[in-house]
Design a protein around this motif. Structure first.
Motif, PDB file in Angstrom:
ATOM      1  N   UNK A  62       0.825  -1.211   0.000  1.00  0.00           N
ATOM      2  CA  UNK A  62       0.000   0.000   0.000  1.00  0.00           C
ATOM      3  C   UNK A  62       0.863   1.267   0.000  1.00  0.00           C
ATOM      4  N   UNK A  63       2.176   1.088   0.019  1.00  0.00           N
ATOM      5  CA  UNK A  63       3.115   2.212  -0.020  1.00  0.00           C
ATOM      6  C   UNK A  63       3.660   2.373  -1.437  1.00  0.00           C
ATOM      7  N   UNK A  64       4.311   3.519  -1.730  1.00  0.00           N
ATOM      8  CA  UNK A  64       4.961   3.666  -3.036  1.00  0.00           C
ATOM      9  C   UNK A  64       5.993   2.567  -3.240  1.00  0.00           C
ATOM     10  N   UNK A  65       6.198   2.179  -4.481  1.00  0.00           N
ATOM     11  CA  UNK A  65       7.207   1.176  -4.786  1.00  0.00           C
ATOM     12  C   UNK A  65       8.576   1.664  -4.323  1.00  0.00           C
ATOM     13  N   UNK A  66       9.417   0.756  -3.833  1.00  0.00           N
ATOM     14  CA  UNK A  66      10.740   1.179  -3.351  1.00  0.00           C
ATOM     15  C   UNK A  66      11.601   1.738  -4.473  1.00  0.00           C
ATOM     16  N   UNK A  67      12.504   2.634  -4.109  1.00  0.00           N
ATOM     17  CA  UNK A  67      13.465   3.151  -5.084  1.00  0.00           C
ATOM     18  C   UNK A  67      14.388   2.023  -5.522  1.00  0.00           C
ATOM     19  N   UNK A  68      15.090   2.233  -6.601  1.00  0.00           N
ATOM     20  CA  UNK A  68      15.997   1.193  -7.101  1.00  0.00           C
ATOM     21  C   UNK A  68      17.083   0.878  -6.080  1.00  0.00           C
ATOM     22  N   UNK A  69      17.594   1.918  -5.409  1.00  0.00           N
ATOM     23  CA  UNK A  69      18.652   1.694  -4.427  1.00  0.00           C
ATOM     24  C   UNK A  69      18.127   0.910  -3.226  1.00  0.00           C
ATOM     25  N   UNK A  70      16.909   1.239  -2.765  1.00  0.00           N
ATOM     26  CA  UNK A  70      16.320   0.506  -1.641  1.00  0.00           C
ATOM     27  C   UNK A  70      16.051  -0.948  -2.031  1.00  0.00           C
ATOM     28  N   UNK A  71      15.559  -1.140  -3.236  1.00  0.00           N
ATOM     29  CA  UNK A  71      15.283  -2.503  -3.704  1.00  0.00           C
ATOM     30  C   UNK A  71      16.569  -3.326  -3.770  1.00  0.00           C
TER      31      UNK A  71
END
Length: 256
Positions: A62-71
């Motif tokens: 339900x949150x924004x998709x993670x950034x590439x770095x977080x992923x």
């Protein structure tokens, strides 16, 4: 008993809380995560309370998709901290967030990636997938070859619940089972051998729990209602549900 789904990282006074829960008969909690920071916090709690915390790390849908770095950091975390993990979660598909639902195809792709990681790591999934999203999530799991999953706080049509059960997944109810007919109807579709109990704490509840802080101790209220529904002894139902939870979330540690 074991709380099958709780956001332990969102609680304060953790030491005092866990001591109180353990004294009352709670033997463990499945601590799920909502993002990268939450995942790190959950792993810290696992290290502090190794025999009590079943750690699950993931990104709440339900949150924004993670950034590439977080992923990228999160995927490395799964590999590096695999011995500490009981599951990947909380993951799934959005339903309540209009912003997230507008990007549903991207969330479906991400869930497929997460499912592939779960298979590679031999970890179960703790899923947030309600209403029509449940059937979509199940299809993604089937395509990825995920065999071990938990649909937490499920809301879905009976036909979909049947599909989930036939695939071998677990389904949980929350303290709402004590006062909502919808949750009691769900019990009639779920074999006791595939049922888990959770609180999703610190999420608040209504009914007899109105205005109170959510606690795993409410599992004892839920299990009384569940036992009455199945027409079985409360202690026997406790034993079965605890065994179910260990079968799903405890098995992950045995493959490391």
């Amino acid at each position: 008993m074991i709380d099958a789904h709780i956001h332990l990282d969102q609680y304060t006074d953790i030491d005092e809380q866990i001591n109180r829960w353990q004294e009352a008969g709670i033997t463990g909690v499945v601590a799920v995560s909502t993002d990268l920071r939450s995942s790190h916090r959950t792993l810290e709690l696992k290290r502090r309370f190794p025999s009590f915390v079943y750690a699950a790390i993931g990104f709440h849908p339900e949150q924004p998709l993670p950034s590439e770095s977080d992923w990228n950091e999160w995927t490395k975390l799964v590999r590096q901290e695999r011995p500490l993990l009981a599951a990947i979660g909380e993951v799934g598909l959005p339903y309540y967030s209009a912003e997230a639902c507008a990007k549903l195809p991207a969330y479906q792709e991400r869930l497929a990636e997460v499912a592939a990681i779960a298979v590679e790591a031999s970890l179960p999934l703790a899923l947030h997938a309600v209403y029509d999203r449940a059937e979509t999530a199940l299809a993604i799991l089937q395509q990825a070859g995920v065999r071990h999953a938990h649909f937490h706080w499920l809301k879905a049509e009976p036909a979909v619940v049947k599909q989930i059960i036939e695939y071998g997944c677990y389904i949980s109810v929350t303290p709402e089972v004590c006062y909502r007919e919808r949750d009691k109807k769900l019990l009639s579709l779920v074999p006791l051998e595939q049922l888990l109990l959770e609180t999703d704490g610190p999420w608040p509840f209504a009914g007899p729990f109105q205005g109170k802080s959510t606690t795993p101790l409410w599992l004892f209220d839920s299990v009384r209602v569940v036992a009455a529904h199945y027409g079985q002894d409360i202690e026997q139902v406790k034993t079965v549900i605890t065994a179910n939870t260990k079968q799903l979330y405890g098995a992950a540690y045995r493959v490391v």
